[in-house]
Design an enzyme around this catalytic site. Sequence first.
Site, short mmCIF file in Angstrom:
data_model
loop_
_atom_site.label_atom_id
_atom_site.label_comp_id
_atom_site.label_asym_id
_atom_site.label_seq_id
_atom_site.Cartn_x
_atom_site.Cartn_y
_atom_site.Cartn_z
N CYS A 196 -6.21 4.36 -3.04
CA CYS A 196 -6.49 2.99 -2.57
C CYS A 196 -7.75 2.33 -3.12
CB CYS A 196 -6.58 2.97 -1.05
SG CYS A 196 -5.00 3.18 -0.24
N ASP A 243 -0.46 -0.61 -4.74
CA ASP A 243 -1.77 -0.08 -5.17
C ASP A 243 -1.69 1.31 -5.77
OD1 ASP A 243 -1.27 1.29 -2.75
OD2 ASP A 243 -3.41 1.43 -2.29
N ASN A 244 -0.61 2.03 -5.47
CA ASN A 244 -0.41 3.37 -6.02
C ASN A 244 0.96 3.86 -5.58
OD1 ASN A 244 -2.80 3.98 -3.63
ND2 ASN A 244 -0.81 4.95 -3.35
N ASP A 270 0.85 -1.20 0.00
CA ASP A 270 0.00 0.00 0.00
C ASP A 270 0.88 1.25 0.00
OD1 ASP A 270 -1.98 1.87 0.28
OD2 ASP A 270 -2.99 0.85 1.94
N ASP A 271 0.80 2.03 -1.05
CA ASP A 271 1.55 3.29 -1.18
C ASP A 271 3.06 3.07 -1.32
OD1 ASP A 271 -0.98 4.32 -0.72
OD2 ASP A 271 -0.43 5.57 0.98
MG MG Z 1 -2.66 3.13 -1.34
#
Ligand code: MG
Length: 482
Positions: free
Chosen positions: A87, A299-300, A47-48
């Site tokens: 997200c 996710d990003n 995540d991130d």
């Molecule tokens: Mg994220």
Amino acid sequence: MKRTWIFVVGTAVGVVMLLMVTRCGVVPDETPMAENRPPNVVVLFADDLGYGDLGVYGNPAIRTPNLDEMAEEGQKWTNFYVGASVCSPSRAALLTGRLPVRSGMYGTQERTRVLFPDTPGGIGANETTLAEALRARGYATGIVGKWHLGHLPEHLPMVHGFDRWFGLPYSNDMQQTAERDAPFLASIFLRPRSEYWNVPLMRDEEILEQPADQTQLTRRYTEEARAFIEVNREQPFFLYVPYTMPHVPLFTDEAFVDVSAAGLYGDVVEEIDWSVGQILDTLREHELDGRTMVLFTSDNGPWLVYQQQGGSAGPLRQGKATTFEGGMRVPAIFWWPGTIPRATVHEMGSTLDVFTTAITLADGEAPADRPVDSLDLTPVLFQTGASPRNTMFYYRADELHAVRKGLFKAHFITEGSYGEPPAREEHDPPLLYHLGEDPAEQFDVGPQYPDVIADILAEVKVHRQGLDVAPSVFDLRSPPEQ
Ligand code: MG
């Protein structure tokens, strides 16, 4: 003598024919059914995590030996994109193979770009998730980690194709227990404590713990993932591990405190690297490495406003919540020893494509009753053909901000992350960057390539003709009280 000779030749021909027929699969194989089963699919989803945060992607401080080895044994992709740069929309894109504008999984208001604990919306009952598609093919399905596609009962993983779930319903910075006072907010991210966020840890429909002990999340996810593999080792399975980290607030187990030269962020990424090593080792221990496709991605891009705690997009511009490369292009490592040849892949791929690729591996078919934005990447994975993906549409909420075709990317709208610079600007004609010569998106070459711009505009026209934009499901509530 002659008879014996004929008998020997006849027997030999018979044996050869039997072997040939057996190889072709006409005669039932003596090996267990398991040999013919479709491959397992494991998606490890940070995540991130930014493009520049792993050793194998050039980070000079963070040590990621397990991910580096995974890339060495598998395929490192350098042009791999998420379906959205925040997200919830990104996760919806991964699990449905559809751009969020088709599923309504996007928000148009500043505070609804992702789902919040007071947002009643979530993934629609009419969507087909990858878990549902694979379960229909006989797969056991498990999710270990952050869901973030709706926290109400009708939106939870168990209703959308997963047999088991252990993890958080939304982000670990939600349900803040402290007053929204700026200096205090800054301090709680620098020295976070789990009790500052009243986030529930869930197993299936039950809350196990609230607030979740965030220092233990990566370790416990790892244990749960290992257990899922062990329990389901005799049948095909789909395991989805959306890590809570390295999304702020950052936490690690005691064993990873102060281990990295890159500070707390490095500690967190090094713990994720350890976790990936544990999961791959579990597959190896059960001799499942030869029959499991594993993807590690994010996710990003990095949340740059958190500075040292926000990760790095490496050579790419900007980060999370933007449609610059740093927001949308992520590390991606595919691993399936013996089946996916080792390579560094410069062709394009997307998390959107995981849906069709995995269903193809399972010998299934993507749902035909709706448009999907998902392409089959197996020719590239097996190194038998070119990537079917030559274009990428970069959306922010329901607005098309940019389009990549081949090596060129046109920006129609540019805007920083969540109110950060650069300010929103519309471009007509669009800005044009050559991502081969200029991956950092610094030099507008539009005036030199009017034909390329015309070609991309034609691509946009075709895309819009087939696009039925669904209303946002995130905005179905009254505005938050300030
Ligand atoms: Mg994220």
